[in-house]
Design a protein around this motif. Structure first.
Motif, PDB file in Angstrom:
ATOM      1  N   ALA A  81      13.410 -20.980   5.377  1.00  0.00           N
ATOM      2  CA  ALA A  81      12.722 -20.727   4.102  1.00  0.00           C
ATOM      3  C   ALA A  81      11.319 -20.146   4.300  1.00  0.00           C
ATOM      4  CB  ALA A  81      12.686 -22.003   3.268  1.00  0.00           C
ATOM      5  N   PRO A  82      10.478 -20.776   5.139  1.00  0.00           N
ATOM      6  CA  PRO A  82       9.152 -20.167   5.346  1.00  0.00           C
ATOM      7  C   PRO A  82       9.252 -18.771   5.956  1.00  0.00           C
ATOM      8  CG  PRO A  82       9.230 -22.371   6.295  1.00  0.00           C
ATOM      9  CD  PRO A  82      10.622 -22.024   5.886  1.00  0.00           C
ATOM     10  N   LEU A  83      10.215 -18.604   6.867  1.00  0.00           N
ATOM     11  CA  LEU A  83      10.383 -17.299   7.504  1.00  0.00           C
ATOM     12  C   LEU A  83      10.746 -16.241   6.464  1.00  0.00           C
ATOM     13  CD1 LEU A  83      10.514 -15.791  10.246  1.00  0.00           C
ATOM     14  CD2 LEU A  83      12.964 -16.271  10.276  1.00  0.00           C
ATOM     15  N   ALA A  84      11.706 -16.576   5.614  1.00  0.00           N
ATOM     16  CA  ALA A  84      12.159 -15.600   4.616  1.00  0.00           C
ATOM     17  C   ALA A  84      11.043 -15.251   3.646  1.00  0.00           C
ATOM     18  CB  ALA A  84      13.369 -16.142   3.856  1.00  0.00           C
ATOM     19  N   ILE A  85      10.273 -16.266   3.252  1.00  0.00           N
ATOM     20  CA  ILE A  85       9.185 -15.996   2.307  1.00  0.00           C
ATOM     21  C   ILE A  85       8.119 -15.134   2.976  1.00  0.00           C
ATOM     22  CG2 ILE A  85       7.294 -17.086   1.018  1.00  0.00           C
ATOM     23  CD1 ILE A  85       9.336 -19.335   0.337  1.00  0.00           C
ATOM     24  N   ALA A  86       7.832 -15.440   4.230  1.00  0.00           N
ATOM     25  CA  ALA A  86       6.860 -14.624   4.962  1.00  0.00           C
ATOM     26  C   ALA A  86       7.348 -13.188   5.101  1.00  0.00           C
ATOM     27  CB  ALA A  86       6.593 -15.235   6.340  1.00  0.00           C
ATOM     28  N   VAL A  87       8.626 -13.037   5.444  1.00  0.00           N
ATOM     29  CA  VAL A  87       9.173 -11.688   5.607  1.00  0.00           C
ATOM     30  C   VAL A  87       9.119 -10.924   4.287  1.00  0.00           C
ATOM     31  CG1 VAL A  87      11.301 -10.380   6.031  1.00  0.00           C
ATOM     32  CG2 VAL A  87      10.652 -12.221   7.575  1.00  0.00           C
ATOM     33  N   SER A  88       9.471 -11.611   3.191  1.00  0.00           N
ATOM     34  CA  SER A  88       9.488 -10.889   1.919  1.00  0.00           C
ATOM     35  C   SER A  88       8.069 -10.542   1.474  1.00  0.00           C
ATOM     36  CB  SER A  88      10.237 -11.691   0.848  1.00  0.00           C
ATOM     37  OG  SER A  88       9.671 -12.965   0.714  1.00  0.00           O
ATOM     38  N   ILE A  89       7.109 -11.426   1.739  1.00  0.00           N
ATOM     39  CA  ILE A  89       5.714 -11.095   1.425  1.00  0.00           C
ATOM     40  C   ILE A  89       5.285  -9.869   2.230  1.00  0.00           C
ATOM     41  CG2 ILE A  89       3.314 -11.832   1.742  1.00  0.00           C
ATOM     42  CD1 ILE A  89       4.205 -14.648   0.975  1.00  0.00           C
ATOM     43  N   PHE A  90       5.664  -9.883   3.507  1.00  0.00           N
ATOM     44  CA  PHE A  90       5.310  -8.742   4.351  1.00  0.00           C
ATOM     45  C   PHE A  90       5.909  -7.455   3.783  1.00  0.00           C
ATOM     46  CE2 PHE A  90       6.224  -5.846   7.879  1.00  0.00           C
ATOM     47  CZ  PHE A  90       4.945  -5.674   8.383  1.00  0.00           C
ATOM     48  N   MET A  91       7.185  -7.534   3.402  1.00  0.00           N
ATOM     49  CA  MET A  91       7.857  -6.328   2.911  1.00  0.00           C
ATOM     50  C   MET A  91       7.241  -5.819   1.611  1.00  0.00           C
ATOM     51  SD  MET A  91      11.817  -7.198   3.733  1.00  0.00           S
ATOM     52  CE  MET A  91      12.513  -5.698   3.054  1.00  0.00           C
ATOM     53  N   VAL A  92       6.889  -6.746   0.710  1.00  0.00           N
ATOM     54  CA  VAL A  92       6.432  -6.313  -0.604  1.00  0.00           C
ATOM     55  C   VAL A  92       4.939  -5.962  -0.593  1.00  0.00           C
ATOM     56  CG1 VAL A  92       6.161  -6.970  -3.028  1.00  0.00           C
ATOM     57  CG2 VAL A  92       8.189  -7.663  -1.766  1.00  0.00           C
ATOM     58  N   GLU A  93       4.140  -6.763   0.098  1.00  0.00           N
ATOM     59  CA  GLU A  93       2.695  -6.631  -0.059  1.00  0.00           C
ATOM     60  C   GLU A  93       1.980  -5.955   1.101  1.00  0.00           C
ATOM     61  OE1 GLU A  93       1.129  -7.292  -2.824  1.00  0.00           O
ATOM     62  OE2 GLU A  93       2.991  -7.958  -3.734  1.00  0.00           O
ATOM     63  N   ILE A  94       2.593  -5.927   2.256  1.00  0.00           N
ATOM     64  CA  ILE A  94       1.839  -5.477   3.422  1.00  0.00           C
ATOM     65  C   ILE A  94       2.430  -4.236   4.081  1.00  0.00           C
ATOM     66  CG2 ILE A  94       1.019  -6.171   5.713  1.00  0.00           C
ATOM     67  CD1 ILE A  94       1.098  -9.107   4.465  1.00  0.00           C
ATOM     68  N   ALA A  95       3.735  -4.249   4.301  1.00  0.00           N
ATOM     69  CA  ALA A  95       4.330  -3.162   5.073  1.00  0.00           C
ATOM     70  C   ALA A  95       4.196  -1.825   4.365  1.00  0.00           C
ATOM     71  CB  ALA A  95       5.810  -3.457   5.316  1.00  0.00           C
ATOM     72  N   PRO A  96       3.819  -0.790   5.109  1.00  0.00           N
ATOM     73  CA  PRO A  96       3.861   0.546   4.519  1.00  0.00           C
ATOM     74  C   PRO A  96       5.311   0.954   4.249  1.00  0.00           C
ATOM     75  CG  PRO A  96       3.167   0.637   6.822  1.00  0.00           C
ATOM     76  CD  PRO A  96       3.330  -0.797   6.473  1.00  0.00           C
ATOM     77  N   ARG A  97       5.460   1.908   3.352  1.00  0.00           N
ATOM     78  CA  ARG A  97       6.785   2.241   2.845  1.00  0.00           C
ATOM     79  C   ARG A  97       7.858   2.494   3.912  1.00  0.00           C
ATOM     80  NH1 ARG A  97       7.387   5.112  -2.807  1.00  0.00           N
ATOM     81  NH2 ARG A  97       5.379   4.087  -2.914  1.00  0.00           N
ATOM     82  N   PRO A  98       7.569   3.296   4.938  1.00  0.00           N
ATOM     83  CA  PRO A  98       8.639   3.561   5.919  1.00  0.00           C
ATOM     84  C   PRO A  98       9.114   2.284   6.618  1.00  0.00           C
ATOM     85  CG  PRO A  98       6.701   4.936   6.333  1.00  0.00           C
ATOM     86  CD  PRO A  98       6.329   3.993   5.264  1.00  0.00           C
ATOM     87  N   ILE A  99       8.168   1.429   6.944  1.00  0.00           N
ATOM     88  CA  ILE A  99       8.540   0.184   7.620  1.00  0.00           C
ATOM     89  C   ILE A  99       9.352  -0.700   6.687  1.00  0.00           C
ATOM     90  CG2 ILE A  99       7.603  -1.957   8.588  1.00  0.00           C
ATOM     91  CD1 ILE A  99       5.407  -0.314   9.822  1.00  0.00           C
TER      92      ILE A  99
END
Lengths: 313, 278
Positions: A81-99
């Motif tokens: 659960a923490p991993l998935a939430i961290a990953v989704s935060i990264f995907m939505v808020e941090i990662a640039p579009r290509p990543i």
């Protein structure tokens, strides 16, 4: 003519709906009634509170199975659960579009892998690794199953959590930043609380996947049913793993009925989880005011849930 | 409140009249704003007077919001956005890469077009900015929240339900809550991007009254589509248009609001405020 067509169409849709509802009801009824026959062989107490499941002695205590399932699911969730939430935060808020695009493709790939592949990887990578690292037992057990399940539950959890975060309005982000929040403060103090119903749904559906997973778990859990495991690295079993392992060889009527009763229990647990999702996301009758203006906070449920309940084993 | 000093401070395009520093809150010189290769706003030189209301008016697409949103760098969220020129808050260069965005935004608050309260309690919404810098004694927190809500003329509406969700408030109340949230960190400047455009006429009027009260303590820059609002609520008016040649927004006239609305110097301003274009 048009009227007759309308009546025809209506009756077709009605029958389709009826068939679906009836077959669901029949399923529950069949499994329930077949499973409950176990109590003509053994007492409910020895089934629900029995600490050993052994066909040689005809002991069918469900606790080793139930405990194995719950422990596996719990350990999985604590990591997943923490991993998935961290990953989704990264995907939505941090990662640039290509990543982000690469990650989404990876998540979809994870979701489409057959569970036997996960089991295979678990058996050839995770189990030996645990055995060598911990020097206890054969490496098979609850921990090995949980490690495999962490990977298996990520696609479910990440895609729903990502939807929930993404559907939060941009105005919330701007509002937080405009009063001087840093990006992290914006994420933790505004976005995560606002997306909580969606994040909770993600965790619950991931939990459903973990508790119901059969093949991959069966390959790495050790399939020891005769006792409640005393630690996470000695052989254990889960409810689905026990069913798939033993049902083909269950010759005695008591054994068969006991296994079907386990299936019924699994069904009940799954239904409770679905009710939990309802409560987490749709249970707005009492708390309407807190969510009314942020429909987006519940975002992504219908589509994502439909998509993911479909692929649950 | 003297009309005379108001008129002298209102600066001219391209020739910023230098006035005693404390009177000026923001200074813009040769500001150009880009989205990728498109120049959305060009060559803006503008002084914004402290403790007064400056209204930015102009037709849709002329870059009003872009200009406003560059003042607290909230537009940085748009990846292709880029600002050139000098934007100064006192001695601080807003656009410098080393500038602390958090500090800028604490000193320049913003209220958005649509009310955007957080899905949290009324109290937590107002206290949000205060809690960001670490713990504040509960007593003090409660005081500042009350002051801010009073400042936003919302205290009487919500004093008995501070722990209830902010989303239960009406649109007008939500917008005043957002103003209270912005006031809580004691900014010097308050940016408002069409703050009443999503509200009904009565709520709009209340917001305008509120804005008028706030100018005693705050410098207010407000973007509005509503001519009456600009005429009623502002001291200085900045007229922007879109250049027909390159579609870049630019400032065509800056002046005392009375003068702009009664005797505009620029033909486009006149056409716009009399409703013949835009």
């Amino acid at each position: 003519m048009a009227r007759r067509n309308a009546i025809l169409a209506q009756s077709i849709f009605f029958s389709a709906a009826a068939i679906l509802v009836l077959s669901t009801g029949a399923l529950v009824l069949f499994i329930g009634s077949t499973g409950l026959r176990v109590f003509s062989f053994i007492s409910p107490a020895s089934f629900f509170f029995g600490r050993s499941w052994d066909q040689n002695t005809q002991d069918f205590g469900v606790l080793p199975l139930l405990f194995g399932s719950l422990a596996t699911t719990l350990v999985t969730l604590v990591i997943s659960a923490p991993l998935a939430i961290a990953v989704s935060i990264f995907m939505v808020e941090i990662a640039p579009r290509p990543i982000r695009r690469i990650m989404r493709t990876a998540v979809e790939l994870f979701a489409s892998l057959p569970s036997v592949i996960y089991g295979l990887l678990g058996l050839t990578l995770v189990v030996p690794w645990l055995r060598d690292a911990l020097h206890v037992g054969l490496g098979k057990g609850i921990l090995a199953a949980a490690v495999v399940l962490v990977f298996m539950t990520q696609p479910t959890m990440v895609s729903i959590a990502e939807d929930a975060l993404r559907s939060l309005p941009e105005s919330l982000r701007e509002g937080a930043l405009a009063v001087g929040a840093t990006r992290w403060q914006m994420i933790w103090r505004v976005l995560v609380p606002a997306a909580r119903p969606g994040l909770l749904t993600a965790v619950i559906l991931g939990m459903g996947r973990a508790i119901g997973e059969t093949m991959a778990v069966q390959m790495v859990v050790g399939n020891i049913t005769s006792r409640i495991p005393s630690n996470l690295v000695s052989g254990a079993t889960t409810m689905p793993a026990a069913i798939v392992t033993q049902l083909p060889e269950a010759t005695s009527p008591a054994h068969r009925a006991a296994l079907i009763m386990v299936a019924f229990l699994l069904l009940v647990i799954t239904l409770i989880l679905i009710a939990g999702v309802r409560l987490a996301t749709g249970g707005k009758s009492t708390k309407a005011s807190t969510r009314r203006a942020v429909p987006a906070a519940q975002g992504g449920r219908p589509a994502a849930v439909a998509k993911l309940q479909g692929d649950k084993v | 409140m003297s009309t005379a000093s108001r008129a002298t401070v209102a600066s001219q395009v391209g020739s910023a009249t230098q006035v005693a520093a404390p009177e000026l809150a923001l200074r813009l010189a040769n500001v150009n704003l880009y989205y990728g290769s498109f120049r959305a706003v060009k060559d803006v030189t503008l002084d914004i007077k402290a403790r007064a209301i400056t209204a930015i008016i102009g037709p849709s697409g002329c870059g009003k919001s872009t200009l406003l949103r560059s003042l607290n760098r909230i537009n940085d969220r748009t990846p292709i956005f880029r600002a050139e020129g000098t934007l100064k808050l006192g001695d601080i260069d807003i656009c410098a890469p080393t500038t602390d965005l958090v500090e800028i935004r604490r000193r320049i608050g913003m209220v958005f077009q649509r009310p955007n309260p957080f899905p949290q309690s009324i109290f937590d919404n107002v206290a949000f900015g205060l809690k960001l810098n670490g713990r504040m004694p509960r007593q003090q927190l409660t005081e500042v929240v009350e002051q801010s809500l009073r400042g936003a003329a919302l205290w009487d509406d919500v004093k008995d339900k501070l722990d209830q969700s902010a989303l239960g408030l009406s649109g007008g109340q939500q917008q005043r809550l957002c103003i209270a949230r912005a006031l809580a960190t004691r900014p010097e400047v308050l940016l408002m991007d069409e703050p009443a455009s999503a509200l009904d006429p009565i709520s709009t009027l209340r917001i305008e009254e509120l804005i008028n009260d706030l100018k005693r303590q705050y410098t207010i820059v407000i973007v509005t589509h509503n001519m009456q609002q600009a005429a009623r609520a502002s001291d200085v008016t900045v007229m922007m248009t879109m250049d027909t040649a390159d579609r870049a927004g630019n400032v065509v006239e800056v002046g005392d609001t009375n003068q702009i609305f009664t005797n505009p110097r620029d033909r486009q301003t006149e056409e716009y405020i009399t409703g013949r274009f835009g």
